[in-house]
Design an enzyme around this catalytic site. Structure first.
Site, mmCIF file in Angstrom:
data_model
loop_
_atom_site.group_PDB
_atom_site.id
_atom_site.type_symbol
_atom_site.label_atom_id
_atom_site.label_comp_id
_atom_site.label_asym_id
_atom_site.label_seq_id
_atom_site.Cartn_x
_atom_site.Cartn_y
_atom_site.Cartn_z
ATOM 1 N N GLU A 24 0.871 -1.162 0.000
ATOM 2 C CA GLU A 24 0.000 0.000 0.000
ATOM 3 C C GLU A 24 0.918 1.225 0.000
ATOM 4 O O GLU A 24 1.811 1.321 0.840
ATOM 5 C CB GLU A 24 -0.883 0.006 1.258
ATOM 6 C CG GLU A 24 -1.817 1.203 1.244
ATOM 7 C CD GLU A 24 -2.721 1.307 2.483
ATOM 8 O OE1 GLU A 24 -2.669 0.418 3.344
ATOM 9 O OE2 GLU A 24 -3.455 2.309 2.552
ATOM 10 N N ARG A 46 4.900 -12.606 9.745
ATOM 11 C CA ARG A 46 5.501 -11.299 9.720
ATOM 12 C C ARG A 46 6.881 -11.370 10.375
ATOM 13 O O ARG A 46 7.064 -12.125 11.332
ATOM 14 C CB ARG A 46 4.608 -10.394 10.575
ATOM 15 C CG ARG A 46 4.632 -8.951 10.298
ATOM 16 C CD ARG A 46 3.440 -8.301 10.997
ATOM 17 N NE ARG A 46 2.385 -8.071 10.023
ATOM 18 C CZ ARG A 46 2.399 -7.046 9.173
ATOM 19 N NH1 ARG A 46 3.350 -6.148 9.208
ATOM 20 N NH2 ARG A 46 1.434 -6.891 8.300
ATOM 21 N N LYS A 62 4.512 0.995 8.808
ATOM 22 C CA LYS A 62 4.602 2.276 8.101
ATOM 23 C C LYS A 62 3.912 3.378 8.893
ATOM 24 O O LYS A 62 4.400 4.504 8.955
ATOM 25 C CB LYS A 62 3.944 2.167 6.726
ATOM 26 C CG LYS A 62 4.740 1.388 5.721
ATOM 27 C CD LYS A 62 4.056 1.484 4.359
ATOM 28 C CE LYS A 62 3.731 0.144 3.760
ATOM 29 N NZ LYS A 62 2.315 -0.129 3.602
HETATM 30 P P1 ATP Z 1 2.616 -1.726 7.519
HETATM 31 O O1 ATP Z 1 1.814 -1.972 8.754
HETATM 32 O O2 ATP Z 1 4.036 -1.450 7.786
HETATM 33 O O3 ATP Z 1 1.968 -0.741 6.609
HETATM 34 P P2 ATP Z 1 1.492 -3.685 5.858
HETATM 35 O O4 ATP Z 1 1.501 -5.161 5.946
HETATM 36 O O5 ATP Z 1 0.201 -2.991 6.089
HETATM 37 O O6 ATP Z 1 2.614 -3.152 6.799
HETATM 38 P P3 ATP Z 1 1.662 -3.466 3.042
HETATM 39 O O7 ATP Z 1 2.145 -2.338 2.221
HETATM 40 O O8 ATP Z 1 0.230 -3.816 2.999
HETATM 41 O O9 ATP Z 1 2.106 -3.185 4.525
HETATM 42 O O10 ATP Z 1 2.553 -4.759 2.770
HETATM 43 C C1 ATP Z 1 2.954 -5.262 1.524
HETATM 44 C C2 ATP Z 1 3.353 -6.701 1.727
HETATM 45 O O11 ATP Z 1 4.439 -6.785 2.644
HETATM 46 C C3 ATP Z 1 2.214 -7.501 2.329
HETATM 47 O O12 ATP Z 1 2.115 -8.734 1.647
HETATM 48 C C4 ATP Z 1 2.609 -7.672 3.755
HETATM 49 O O13 ATP Z 1 2.050 -8.821 4.299
HETATM 50 C C5 ATP Z 1 4.144 -7.709 3.684
HETATM 51 N N1 ATP Z 1 4.757 -7.278 4.944
HETATM 52 C C6 ATP Z 1 4.554 -6.121 5.600
HETATM 53 N N2 ATP Z 1 5.234 -6.086 6.751
HETATM 54 C C7 ATP Z 1 5.895 -7.259 6.839
HETATM 55 C C8 ATP Z 1 6.778 -7.831 7.807
HETATM 56 N N3 ATP Z 1 7.109 -7.185 8.914
HETATM 57 N N4 ATP Z 1 7.277 -9.059 7.554
HETATM 58 C C9 ATP Z 1 6.959 -9.721 6.428
HETATM 59 N N5 ATP Z 1 6.141 -9.232 5.484
HETATM 60 C C10 ATP Z 1 5.605 -8.028 5.674
HETATM 61 MG MG MG Z 2 -1.359 -2.260 5.223
#
Ligand code: ATP
Ligand code: MG
Length: 560
Positions: A35, A262, A272
């Site tokens: 995102e 994760r 983020k």
């Molecule tokens: P954040 O909370 O930091 O925004 P998110 O999972 O909402 O993390 P996205 O941009 O939706 O962020 O993530 C893109 C991809 O990266 C998704 O498939 C997500 O599951 C993966 N991802 C995000 N954070 C992690 C992590 N700490 N370890 C492994 N994969 C991750």
């Molecule tokens: Mg997200």
């Protein structure tokens, strides 16, 4: 198993089983779906390496898909930064896709669902809807709008789309089962009204799809075979499948959602949203502040793409969440830089060393090896003269036998130069040492092959010639948070655990060969650590970031 090959991880096993069953190799397709609401962090690196790694392993395309369904938080700046980071890590996506490109298709499908009796417009407030959810053990209550006529639903949904209804007046819900054991199946929301400008679609849309509706359908549109996401989406899988079943066509491959754990890193935060807070509150300077666990912060800190990929590969994919010690990340960059970083001499906490028997106007340019790990790196010349800087901690007036550095009456070698012997000190009125006087043995020059040069001395010190020294700014970093899991305590705000001493700025003195160093160039300052030229540098003033120290604390942890 073939020799030297790693055993398959559970994700690869899933793919292998699918290939054994009904998939063909050319049906395999993956995606990385960020995102664009912030910069990528080290947690994302795991997901990137997983998805693009599978792409490389199976020669399958990997799409970069921006999951841009929430215009409140998303920006073009983030899109650009994400693309840049993935490139820098060394991966290539097959197609650059945006969920927002599918808004029309998603809308048309939603209309089809309404016509089929699979979706309805609910005109309750979000509080009312929440109250009717029920609990895991108690069924929810059906909305009074659940049995609206198709015609009325279609009419309202169109008005929502055109912004002719109040922003929060209605939502579109899937009509599934308010008594479902999985609470996500209790008539989940598919669309909400949002009269916001979107960074790509502008003002065209007054409604935006929810994650669950947009994500699986986007996978389906792109013919993704395996959609890997983190474990918190496990309960969403049922809904993912339900939505896909509503638009699926015979003969078309349905994507499969599978979950992995994760990855969290100690002494920092991988979210983020929370990282944005650090930027907005001025705790750090920017998203690419070298203390940030973002890919851009790590890059600026001096990390190499190889070191981050190595890190992600070495922790692998797991089924359970765990905390990775930041020391492991540091180990990975240290190992990589040890291979590639040229060696130089720099003194960060200087005291003056005067060689009393070295002629005042003399200078010599001594040969120094650039990288003992890499013969092809060649050598350079470093100037030597009567007055040098050495590190304060490399001298003690009196010391026990375990101190292998300079003391009065004892000999040490100056790296790439001569053997010297401590003779006396000069102190100021406060009793601080301001000069150390020593003598040198002119016949002991390194590499000269003379008997004197072969003499065994216990210590070797790095040094810089005072009159040739390049004065630079050095930024030393410590962990950004004092706690291992700064956001682990629900009662406390993670901002309370910010380390007040995470940045220290000092002046350093470097050998002059560094004067033409460019931004991002990386060096090993011998006996100290790895450093990289920061983008804030100017022609007049070079600025170096400390990437990591030389000491290998992780190896000690591992062998313990
Ligand atoms: P954040 O909370 O930091 O925004 P998110 O999972 O909402 O993390 P996205 O941009 O939706 O962020 O993530 C893109 C991809 O990266 C998704 O498939 C997500 O599951 C993966 N991802 C995000 N954070 C992690 C992590 N700490 N370890 C492994 N994969 C991750
Ligand atoms: Mg997200």
């Amino acid at each position: 198993m073939e020799e030297g090959k790693k055993p398959l991880n559970f994700i690869e096993q899933i793919i292998e089983e699918d290939l054994q069953a009904n998939y063909t190799k050319d049906q395999l397709k993956f995606r990385f779906p960020p995102e664009p609401n912030g910069y990528l962090h080290i947690g994302h690196a795991s997901s990137i390496c997983l998805n693009f790694g599978l792409g490389e392993r199976y020669h399958a395309p990997v799409n970069l898909r921006f999951d841009d369904t929430n215009p409140m938080k998303e920006e073009q700046e983030y899109v650009d930064a994400i693309k840049n980071d993935i490139h820098w890590l060394g991966f290539k996506w097959a197609e650059e896709c945006y969920a927002s490109d599918y808004f029309q298709t998603l809308y048309d499908w939603a209309v089809a669902l309404i016509k089929n009796g699979d979706a309805y417009v609910d005109s309750q407030t979000s509080e009312e809807i929440a109250q009717q959810k029920g609990t895991p053990t108690q069924a929810g209550t059906e909305s009074p709008y659940r049995n609206r006529s198709v015609a009325e639903n279609l009419d309202l949904f169109e008005k929502m789309k055109n912004g002719e209804t109040a922003e929060k007046g209605h939502v579109l819900r899937a009509k599934i089962d308010m008594a479902a054991g999985n609470m996500l199946m209790r008539d989940p929301i598919m669309y909400r009204g949002l009269h916001r400008n979107h960074h790509r679609t502008g003002d065209s849309w007054k409604i935006y799809p929810m994650y669950d509706w947009a994500h699986g359908e986007s996978d389906f549109i792109e013919s993704v075979s395996h959609s890997f996401c983190t474990l918190e989406f496990l309960p969403h899988r049922e809904l993912y499948n339900w939505f896909i079943s509503k638009v699926s066509k015979p003969g078309k491959l349905e994507p499969k959602q599978r979950e992995f754990a994760r990855r969290n890193l100690s002494h920092t935060i991988v979210s983020k949203r929370k990282l944005l807070q650090l930027v907005e509150k001025g705790v750090v300077e920017s998203w690419d502040d070298p203390r940030m666990p973002t890919i851009s912060g790590l890059r600026r800190r001096g990390y190499t793409p190889e070191s981050i990929r190595k890190f992600a590969d070495s922790i692998g994919v797991g089924k359970r969440e765990n905390l990775i010690d930041v020391a492991h990340l540091e180990f990975c960059v240290r190992e990589d830089l040890n291979r590639v970083a040229p060696r130089v001499m720099g003194v960060l906490d200087p005291v003056k060393l005067v060689i009393t028997n070295y002629p005042e106007d003399k200078e010599e340019w001594l040969e120094a090896e650039n990288n003992p790990e890499d013969e092809s790196a060649g050598s350079r010349e470093v100037p030597f003269s009567r007055e040098l800087y050495i590190e304060k901690e490399d001298f003690k007036e009196e010391a026990n036998r375990k101190f292998f550095r300079l003391t009065l009456g004892k000999e040490v070698r100056l790296k790439n130069a001569y053997i010297i012997k401590g003779e006396s000190v000069v102190k100021n009125d406060q009793g601080e040492i301001i000069e150390i006087h020593c003598t040198y043995d002119p016949k002991s020059k390194s590499g000269s092959g003379s008997e004197e040069s072969m003499r065994k001395v216990k210590g070797t010190l790095h040094w810089v010639s005072v009159k040739h020294a390049l004065k630079v700014e050095i930024r030393l970093y410590d962990r950004l948070f004092t706690e291992e899991v700064p956001d682990g305590d629900k009662e406390k705000d993670y901002l309370e655990f910010v380390n007040p001493d995470s940045l220290q700025v000092i002046t350093g003195y470097l050998e002059p060969s560094l004067k033409n160093a460019s931004v991002m160039d990386k060096f090993q300052f011998q006996r100290i650590g790895y450093f990289c030229v920061d983008k804030d540098s100017s022609k007049e003033k070079l600025i170096f970031n400390k990437t990591v120290g030389l000491r290998d604390s992780w190896a000690k942890i591992q062998s313990a």
